[in-house]
Scaffold this motif. Sequence first.
Motif, mmCIF file in Angstrom:
data_model
loop_
_atom_site.group_PDB
_atom_site.id
_atom_site.type_symbol
_atom_site.label_atom_id
_atom_site.label_comp_id
_atom_site.label_asym_id
_atom_site.label_seq_id
_atom_site.Cartn_x
_atom_site.Cartn_y
_atom_site.Cartn_z
ATOM 1 N N ALA A 54 7.850 -9.302 12.788
ATOM 2 C CA ALA A 54 6.993 -8.461 13.627
ATOM 3 C C ALA A 54 7.176 -6.988 13.265
ATOM 4 C CB ALA A 54 7.300 -8.697 15.103
ATOM 5 N N ARG A 55 8.412 -6.581 12.976
ATOM 6 C CA ARG A 55 8.669 -5.195 12.574
ATOM 7 C C ARG A 55 7.949 -4.871 11.270
ATOM 8 N NH1 ARG A 55 15.114 -4.241 13.788
ATOM 9 N NH2 ARG A 55 14.945 -4.336 16.056
ATOM 10 N N LYS A 56 8.025 -5.796 10.313
ATOM 11 C CA LYS A 56 7.337 -5.580 9.029
ATOM 12 C C LYS A 56 5.834 -5.458 9.241
ATOM 13 C CE LYS A 56 10.792 -7.555 5.986
ATOM 14 N NZ LYS A 56 11.121 -8.572 5.007
ATOM 15 N N LYS A 57 5.285 -6.259 10.140
ATOM 16 C CA LYS A 57 3.846 -6.201 10.435
ATOM 17 C C LYS A 57 3.487 -4.842 11.050
ATOM 18 C CE LYS A 57 -0.342 -7.707 11.182
ATOM 19 N NZ LYS A 57 -1.306 -7.734 10.094
ATOM 20 N N MET A 58 4.313 -4.367 11.990
ATOM 21 C CA MET A 58 4.051 -3.060 12.615
ATOM 22 C C MET A 58 4.090 -1.945 11.573
ATOM 23 S SD MET A 58 5.941 -3.109 16.327
ATOM 24 C CE MET A 58 7.326 -4.190 15.996
ATOM 25 N N VAL A 61 0.915 -2.105 9.463
ATOM 26 C CA VAL A 61 -0.228 -1.551 10.201
ATOM 27 C C VAL A 61 -0.147 -0.026 10.238
ATOM 28 C CG1 VAL A 61 -1.329 -1.403 12.475
ATOM 29 C CG2 VAL A 61 -0.616 -3.624 11.576
ATOM 30 N N LEU A 62 1.048 0.498 10.527
ATOM 31 C CA LEU A 62 1.233 1.941 10.568
ATOM 32 C C LEU A 62 0.912 2.576 9.222
ATOM 33 C CD1 LEU A 62 2.199 4.599 11.820
ATOM 34 C CD2 LEU A 62 4.528 3.921 11.216
ATOM 35 N N ARG A 63 1.446 2.006 8.159
ATOM 36 C CA ARG A 63 1.236 2.566 6.827
ATOM 37 C C ARG A 63 -0.252 2.619 6.473
ATOM 38 N NH1 ARG A 63 1.628 0.963 1.224
ATOM 39 N NH2 ARG A 63 2.497 2.733 0.071
#
Length: 71
Positions: A54-58, A61-63
Motif C-alpha cells: 500500500a505504501r508503494k502504491k501511495m 500515485v504521488l510521484r
Amino acid sequence: MEIDLRQAIVNRVQGKNEDELSEIIEGSIHTEDMALPGLGVLFEMIWQNSTEAARKKMISVLRKQLPPTQA
C-alpha cells in the motif's frame, strides 16, 4: 490541560463514520494552508498502518501527480 496538535486532530476525527471522515478530508483540500497539518497527521496515521504494498502504491500515485522537473 494542554493538548498537542496531533491529539487535537485525532480527537476531531475520532468516532466519525467513513462518510464523515471523507467529508473532513475533502473539506480540508483546496482550503487555507491551516488545514495542511491536519491532513499530514491523518496521512501519518494511514502510512504507519499500511502494508509495504500500500505504501508503494501511495508513493507511485504521488510521484505521478508531481510536476516534471525542469532542466
